[in-house]
Enzyme design. Structure first.
Site, PDB file in Angstrom:
ATOM      1  N   TYR A   1      26.992  41.780  28.600  1.00  0.00           N
ATOM      2  CA  TYR A   1      26.808  42.108  30.026  1.00  0.00           C
ATOM      3  C   TYR A   1      25.636  41.333  30.574  1.00  0.00           C
ATOM      4  O   TYR A   1      24.587  41.242  29.939  1.00  0.00           O
ATOM      5  CB  TYR A   1      26.558  43.611  30.209  1.00  0.00           C
ATOM      6  CG  TYR A   1      27.731  44.289  30.861  1.00  0.00           C
ATOM      7  CD1 TYR A   1      28.056  43.985  32.179  1.00  0.00           C
ATOM      8  CD2 TYR A   1      28.524  45.193  30.169  1.00  0.00           C
ATOM      9  CE1 TYR A   1      29.156  44.570  32.788  1.00  0.00           C
ATOM     10  CE2 TYR A   1      29.619  45.784  30.774  1.00  0.00           C
ATOM     11  CZ  TYR A   1      29.934  45.466  32.087  1.00  0.00           C
ATOM     12  OH  TYR A   1      31.009  46.026  32.688  1.00  0.00           O
TER      13      TYR A   1
ATOM     14  N   GLU B   1      24.667  41.328  34.342  1.00  0.00           N
ATOM     15  CA  GLU B   1      24.569  41.470  35.806  1.00  0.00           C
ATOM     16  C   GLU B   1      23.307  40.788  36.312  1.00  0.00           C
ATOM     17  O   GLU B   1      22.233  40.935  35.734  1.00  0.00           O
ATOM     18  CB  GLU B   1      24.593  42.948  36.189  1.00  0.00           C
ATOM     19  CG  GLU B   1      25.988  43.515  36.037  1.00  0.00           C
ATOM     20  CD  GLU B   1      26.107  44.981  36.395  1.00  0.00           C
ATOM     21  OE1 GLU B   1      25.154  45.541  36.962  1.00  0.00           O
ATOM     22  OE2 GLU B   1      27.161  45.561  36.109  1.00  0.00           O
TER      23      GLU B   1
ATOM     24  N   ASP C   1      39.099  25.910  50.737  1.00  0.00           N
ATOM     25  CA  ASP C   1      39.577  26.501  49.475  1.00  0.00           C
ATOM     26  C   ASP C   1      40.345  25.408  48.739  1.00  0.00           C
ATOM     27  O   ASP C   1      41.476  25.070  49.108  1.00  0.00           O
ATOM     28  CB  ASP C   1      40.471  27.704  49.798  1.00  0.00           C
ATOM     29  CG  ASP C   1      41.031  28.364  48.546  1.00  0.00           C
ATOM     30  OD1 ASP C   1      41.008  27.730  47.467  1.00  0.00           O
ATOM     31  OD2 ASP C   1      41.511  29.508  48.650  1.00  0.00           O
TER      32      ASP C   1
ATOM     33  N   THR D   1      39.590  28.184  42.410  1.00  0.00           N
ATOM     34  CA  THR D   1      39.819  28.669  41.058  1.00  0.00           C
ATOM     35  C   THR D   1      39.410  27.536  40.119  1.00  0.00           C
ATOM     36  O   THR D   1      39.137  26.413  40.566  1.00  0.00           O
ATOM     37  CB  THR D   1      41.302  29.014  40.812  1.00  0.00           C
ATOM     38  OG1 THR D   1      42.088  27.909  41.243  1.00  0.00           O
ATOM     39  CG2 THR D   1      41.716  30.276  41.541  1.00  0.00           C
TER      40      THR D   1
ATOM     41  N   LYS E   1      43.379  25.374  37.618  1.00  0.00           N
ATOM     42  CA  LYS E   1      44.574  24.633  38.067  1.00  0.00           C
ATOM     43  C   LYS E   1      44.379  23.154  37.704  1.00  0.00           C
ATOM     44  O   LYS E   1      44.320  22.842  36.514  1.00  0.00           O
ATOM     45  CB  LYS E   1      44.791  24.889  39.555  1.00  0.00           C
ATOM     46  CG  LYS E   1      45.077  26.377  39.850  1.00  0.00           C
ATOM     47  CD  LYS E   1      45.425  26.631  41.289  1.00  0.00           C
ATOM     48  CE  LYS E   1      45.873  28.068  41.505  1.00  0.00           C
ATOM     49  NZ  LYS E   1      44.798  28.946  41.986  1.00  0.00           N
TER      50      LYS E   1
ATOM     51  N   ARG F   1      40.629  30.622  33.308  1.00  0.00           N
ATOM     52  CA  ARG F   1      40.952  31.366  34.534  1.00  0.00           C
ATOM     53  C   ARG F   1      39.667  31.916  35.117  1.00  0.00           C
ATOM     54  O   ARG F   1      39.003  32.745  34.492  1.00  0.00           O
ATOM     55  CB  ARG F   1      41.893  32.530  34.229  1.00  0.00           C
ATOM     56  CG  ARG F   1      43.214  32.118  33.660  1.00  0.00           C
ATOM     57  CD  ARG F   1      44.199  33.249  33.751  1.00  0.00           C
ATOM     58  NE  ARG F   1      44.751  33.299  35.072  1.00  0.00           N
ATOM     59  CZ  ARG F   1      45.814  32.604  35.470  1.00  0.00           C
ATOM     60  NH1 ARG F   1      46.440  31.813  34.626  1.00  0.00           N
ATOM     61  NH2 ARG F   1      46.263  32.693  36.692  1.00  0.00           N
TER      62      ARG F   1
HETATM   63  N1  DSN Z   1      48.971  32.159  42.677  1.00  0.00           N
HETATM   64  C1  DSN Z   1      48.384  30.898  42.980  1.00  0.00           C
HETATM   65  C2  DSN Z   1      49.421  29.835  43.076  1.00  0.00           C
HETATM   66  O1  DSN Z   1      50.385  29.876  42.325  1.00  0.00           O
HETATM   67  O2  DSN Z   1      49.297  28.914  43.882  1.00  0.00           O
HETATM   68  C3  DSN Z   1      47.552  30.946  44.186  1.00  0.00           C
HETATM   69  O3  DSN Z   1      46.706  32.025  44.123  1.00  0.00           O
END
Ligand code: DSN
Length: 419
Positions: free
Chosen positions: A56, A58, A202, A228, A231, A237
Site C-alpha cells: 500500500y 497512498e 485523451d 490508458t 493499448k 492495464r
Molecule cells: N474499451 C476501450 C476500447 O476498446 O476502445 C475504450 O475504453
C-alpha cells in the site's frame, strides 16, 4: 532454516491454471485485432506479477501515508521520469487505475457538477467518459457532444467551434475509441482558447503512436493529456495523466485522495518497464509498422469490396461498415471469431442499427504488429476476412479458415507467451 514449499498456481488452483494456459493458447493461435488490445512483453508481465502487488502506498513519492516505501517510491519516480522524457511532459501522474478514472480525475480537478463539457459523441467514435449520457460524466455534467460530418465521417471542426461558442464548455475533450484519422490538436487548442475551456486530449488509443512520433503529440498543446497504458503503448492495464506543471497539484489531488486510494504499485513497475521499452528505436519502428499495416490491411479490404468509414486510416484502427456486404457487424464479428480472427462489432457514425447490434466492426493492428506480421500477412488476413463474409453461415469453411489462421500465427512469436 527451511521454509515450507509454496504451492504453484497449478497446485493451488488447477482450474485457474488451466484457464491461464488456455487463454495463452487462444492469444497465440488467434489473429487478435481488437484495436484496444496488445501483447505486453515478458518483462512487463513479470513486473505486473511482482511482489509490488503486496504494498500500500497512498500518497506520492516522498509523501506517503504508510511506511516501507523506499522501493515503491523509486519505482514511481522511475515510471514518471521515463514517461516525462518519452512524451516531453512537464508532469506525469501514473496512479489512475485506467483511462476512465484518469478522465474522472480531470472532471474532479476542473469542474463542478452541472458544468458543461464537450467531447466527440460515442456513436461517432468518442468515449463514454467524454460526457456520453449513460456515463456518470453525462449524468453529473451537462454534455454537448460534437460529431462528424455526414459526407466524410471526419470531425467537423466548424461544428466543434460553433457548439463551443454557444455552450462555453469548461472541458473540451479530443480523442476517441473508433476514430481512424489524425487529431488536429492545434485546431482544438484555438477553439478552447476562444471559449476559455480546458483542453483535454485523451490519447488512450494512440499513445504508443504519439510516443514514437507517428501521430502528432498534444503534449504542450492540450492542458491535460490522459491515456490508458495498455493499448498501442504496450504497457500494463493502467492509466496516466500528463499535464503542464501549473495543473500538477490539482490533478494529483484529484487522483489521490479525490478519487482513488492506494496506487497499484505492480502496475506502476510494469509501466516503468513499458516506458523504457517505448523509448527504444525498435519501438519507433514498431509504431510505424502498426500504421503501415493498418493502411495495407485497409487497402486489401477495400480491394475486396469492404467499406471503410472515412475511406481509410491514419492510425492503428479501421472502422468497417459492413452494410455493402449485406451483413451486420455482430454476426460477422461472431463468424470471424469462429474463423480465428478476433475483433469487436462497433457502431458507425449515423448508424441506423442499435449499439448492441450495429453495422460495423472495428479492427486494430497493434497486436498483430507486435508479433512481427507485415504486408503479406495483412493481405492474407484480408483474404480470410473476405472468405468469412461470403461463408458467414458455413461452419465447415469457417473452421477451415481457422486452421489456416493457426498455421499463419504459428510462424509469429507472441510477446509474453512461451508455449
Ligand atoms: N474499451 C476501450 C476500447 O476498446 O476502445 C475504450 O475504453
Amino acid at each position: 532454516m527451511t521454509f515450507p514449499h509454496q504451492p504453484t498456481l497449478a497446485e493451488t488452483d488447477p482450474e485457474i491454471a488451466e484457464l491461464v494456459r488456455k487463454e495463452e493458447r487462444r492469444q497465440f493461435e488467434a489473429v487478435r485485432m481488437i484495436a484496444s488490445e496488445n501483447y505486453v512483453s515478458r518483462a512487463v508481465l513479470e513486473a505486473t506479477g511482482s511482489v509490488f502487488t503486496n504494498k500500500y502506498s497512498e500518497g506520492y513519492a516522498g509523501k506517503r501515508y504508510y511506511q516501507g516505501q523506499e522501493h515503491c517510491d523509486a519505482v514511481e519516480e522511475l515510471a514518471c521520469s521515463r514517461l516525462k522524457k518519452l512524451f516531453g511532459a512537464e508532469h506525469v501522474n501514473v496512479q489512475p487505475y485506467s483511462g476512465s478514472p484518469a478522465n474522472l480525475a480531470v472532471y474532479l480537478a476542473f469542474c463542478k457538477p452541472g458544468d458543461t463539457v464537450m467531447g466527440l459523441g460515442l456513436p461517432a467514435g468518442g468515449h463514454l467518459t467524454h460526457g456520453w449520457n449513460v456515463s456518470i460524466t453525462g449524468k453529473y455534467f451537462k454534455s454537448t457532444p460534437y460529431g462528424v460530418r455526414p459526407e466524410t465521417h471526419r470531425i467537423d471542426m466548424d461544428e466543434v467551434r460553433k457548439l463551443a461558442l454557444a455552450e462555453r464548455p469548461k472541458l473540451l475533450f479530443c480523442g476517441g475509441t473508433a476514430y481512424a484519422r489524425t487529431w488536429d490538436f492545434p485546431a482544438f487548442r484555438s477553439i478552447a482558447d476562444e471559449v476559455g475551456a480546458v483542453l483535454v486530449a485523451d490519447i488512450a488509443h494512440i499513445s504508443g503512436l504519439v510516443a514514437a512520433g507517428v501521430h502528432p503529440s498534444p503534449v504542450g498543446i492540450a492542458d491535460v493529456v490522459t491515456s490508458t497504458t495498455h493499448k498501442t503503448l504496450r504497457g500494463p492495464r493502467g492509466g496516466m495523466i500528463l499535464c503542464k506543471a501549473s495543473h500538477a497539484k490539482d490533478l494529483d489531488r484529484a487522483v489521490f485522495p479525490g478519487l482513488q486510494g492506494g496506487p497499484h504499485n505492480h502496475t506502476t513497475a510494469a509501466l516503468a518497464v513499458a516506458a523504457k521499452e517505448a523509448s527504444t528505436p525498435e519501438f519507433k519502428r514498431y509504431a510505424a509498422a502498426i500504421v503501415a499495416n493498418a493502411k495495407t490491411l485497409g487497402e486489401a479490404l477495400v480491394a475486396r469490396g469492404f467499406a471503410l468509414v472515412t475511406g481509410g486510416t491514419d492510425n492503428h484502427l479501421l472502422l468497417v461498415d459492413m452494410t455493402p456486404k449485406g451483413v451486420a457487424g455482430k454476426p460477422y464479428a461472431q463468424a470471424l471469431e469462429r474463423a480465428g480472427i478476433v475483433c469487436n462489432y462497433n457502431s458507425i457514425p449515423f448508424d441506423p442499427r442499435k449499439p448492441f447490434d450495429p453495422s460495423g466492426i472495428r479492427l486494430g493492428t497493434s497486436s498483430i504488429t507486435s508479433r512481427g506480421m507485415g504486408a503479406s500477412e495483412m493481405e492474407a488476413i484480408a483474404g480470410f476476412m473476405d472468405r468469412a463474409v461470403t461463408h458467414i453461415a458455413d461452419d465447415g469453411e469457417l473452421a477451415r479458415i481457422r486452421s489456416e489462421v493457426a498455421q499463419l500465427t504459428a510462424r509469429f512469436p507472441a510477446p509474453g507467451i512461451l508455449l
